[in-house]
Enzyme design. Structure first.
Site: not given
Lengths: 232, 232
Positions: B46, B83, B114, B116
Site C-alpha cells: 500500500g 477512526p 521484500e 513474497e
DNA sequence: TTATTAATTGTCGTTTTGACAATTAATAAT
DNA sequence: ATTATTAATTGTCAAAACGACAATTAATAA
C-alpha cells in the site's frame, strides 16, 4: 506523538444517492447546498467525515439529519477521489446509495433542509461530480437488484405484486411480462400473502403481500436471478 | 484561497490484495512493512495517495513499484475508515484487489521490496485491519468470479481447461464436476482452441486455449453464471 | 345483466442444469 | 507389439427453469 511525516492530508466526505419510489417512477432526493462554493445549487446530501466516526457512520448521520430516518438500507458504492473534483480544496468523497420508503420520509419531513424529490429522468444538473455519482448509483442499483431482493426496501410494509412489478420495470428501464414476473417473485418464497386487498388501482383489486423477514435475511446474500434475460 | 474552515483532514491510503495462482493454489502477495509502526511485519502492499493522483492512480503506482507490472486487473473494493484503525494518526484506506499472472511477476521481480507469495490459507498474520481486508477481498473475488470471466486474468495467455478448472475450485473452495465445467466454459464462447497441447500434466495432454479478447471485452459486464448451484 | 378492466393462474415447447457414463489419446508396463 | 493406465474429452438424460403466450377470475361501471 508520532506522525507519518510529510504526507498530505485531505478532507473526506460522504455523498448519498437516496432512491425512492412513488408508485410510478423512480426518484432521488436532492438538497440545496448550504455552503460555498455553489451555494444554493442542487446537490446530493452529504457531509464531512467527523473525527470520531467512520464513513459509514457519517453517511448514516447525514441521512438521519436530512430525512429523519434511521436504519435505512445503505450501501457503499465507491470512492470519488480525482484531485480537482472539489475546486476549493482536495476532498475525497465516499459515495453511498440508499433505498427508502418515500412515504415514510414524507411523514418525518424535516423542513430545516431544503430537500426535494426529483424524477430520476428529470433532475436538475448537480454540482461537482454528483451527476456522475447518480449515474453510477443507478447502474449499481440495477446490478444489485437483478441478483438480490433489495427493491422491497423502497416499498411500504404492505405492497402488491403490481406495485413491485412497476418498480422493477422502472429500475431496469424495460418491460417485464406480468405473468412471468409474478411467478418468479412467488418462487422466491420471500413473500407472505395477506388477506387484505388494495382496491385503489383496479376493479379486481390486488392482494397485499409482506416480506418474510426471516427468509429475506437468509437470502440477502444469495443469488436470485430476478431479471429476465439476465444473461446477455 | 478559500477553505472549508474547521474541518478535520486525514491521511488517505490505498492497500492492494494481490491474488495469484501457481497452478495448484490461490496465493497472495505480501510485503514487509517499511515504516514504523509495525515495521518489518507482513502487510498488504500500500501507500499514501499523493496530491496529484486519484486513489486508482495511487493503487496502480504502488502495484507498478512493487511488482513491476502495469495494466493489471485492479478493482476497487471498499473503504476502510474506522477512526482508530491506524494507531499513529487517522488514515482512511481504499482497499483494492488485483489479479495477476504469477509467472509474469516472477520475471519482473523487483528485489528492492521484500515481497513474497503466500498460500491464501496459510498466510502470516497481518498488521492493522489487513486481515479483514483479505477476507473481504476473497469474498468479493468469489462473488465477481461467479458472474464475470475475470479469473483468466490470473492465468498465462495460453492455458488449459483443467488449469482453469482447478483455479475455479480453489477460488470457490469447492469441487466442481469436470465434465459440466468444460461444457459451461465452452458455452461462453470466450475461448479459442489452439492446436498445441500441454503434455506436462497428463499422458493424453490437454489442449491449450486462449481468450477471445473481443468477446471477453464484450462480456466483461455481462452476467454469466459460471458457478454451479449459484442460486442457494 | 353485461361490458370492462386488471389481477391471477395456466400451458407448453425450448433451453439450461447437473448427475453420471462412455470414449479417446496419449504414456508406461509387460 | 500389446496391454494397462491415466487424465482429457465428449456424451446421455431426466429434472428444473425459462419465456412466449392464453385463459380465467374478481371486481366495478355501464
Amino acid at each position: 506523538m508520532i506522525e507519518y511525516s510529510g504526507q498530505p492530508h485531505y478532507l473526506v466526505a460522504v455523498d448519498c444517492i437516496v432512491f425512492g419510489f412513488d408508485g410510478e417512477h423512480l426518484k432521488i432526493l436532492l438538497v440545496k447546498r448550504g455552503l460555498e462554493p455553489e451555494i444554493n445549487k442542487w446537490s446530493l446530501m452529504g457531509g464531512f467525515v467527523g473525527p470520531d466516526e467512520s464513513p459509514d457512520d457519517a453517511a448514516n448521520r447525514v441521512l438521519k439529519k436530512m430525512t429523519g430516518l434511521e436504519g435505512v438500507y445503505l450501501e457503499q458504492m465507491q470512492i470519488y477521489g480525482e484531485p480537482k473534483r472539489d475546486p476549493i480544496e482536495r476532498t475525497l468523497s465516499v459515495g453511498y446509495f440508499a433505498l427508502i420508503d418515500i412515504h415514510k420520509y414524507e411523514e418525518q419531513l424535516n423542513d430545516d433542509y431544503e430537500a426535494e424529490w426529483f424524477l430520476i429522468n428529470d433532475r436538475p444538473k448537480l454540482i461537482f461530480d454528483h451527476n456522475e455519482m447518480v449515474a453510477d448509483a443507478r447502474k449499481k442499483l440495477r446490478y444489485k437488484a437483478a441478483l438480490h431482493p433489495i427493491l422491497f426496501e423502497m416499498l411500504p410494509k404492505k405492497f402488491t405484486i403490481p406495485q413491485l412489478h412497476i418498480l422493477f420495470e422502472e429500475v431496469n428501464d424495460t418491460e417485464i411480462d406480468t405473468r412471468n414476473f409474478s411467478r418468479k417473485i412467488s418462487s422466491t418464497g420471500l413473500l407472505i400473502k395477506l388477506a387484505e386487498k388494495d382496491r385503489s388501482g383496479s376493479k379486481k383489486g390486488a392482494f397485499y403481500f409482506k416480506l418474510d423477514k426471516k427468509k429475506y435475511a437468509a437470502n440477502a446474500q444469495a443469488f436470485l436471478n430476478l431479471m429476465p434475460n439476465l444473461k446477455v
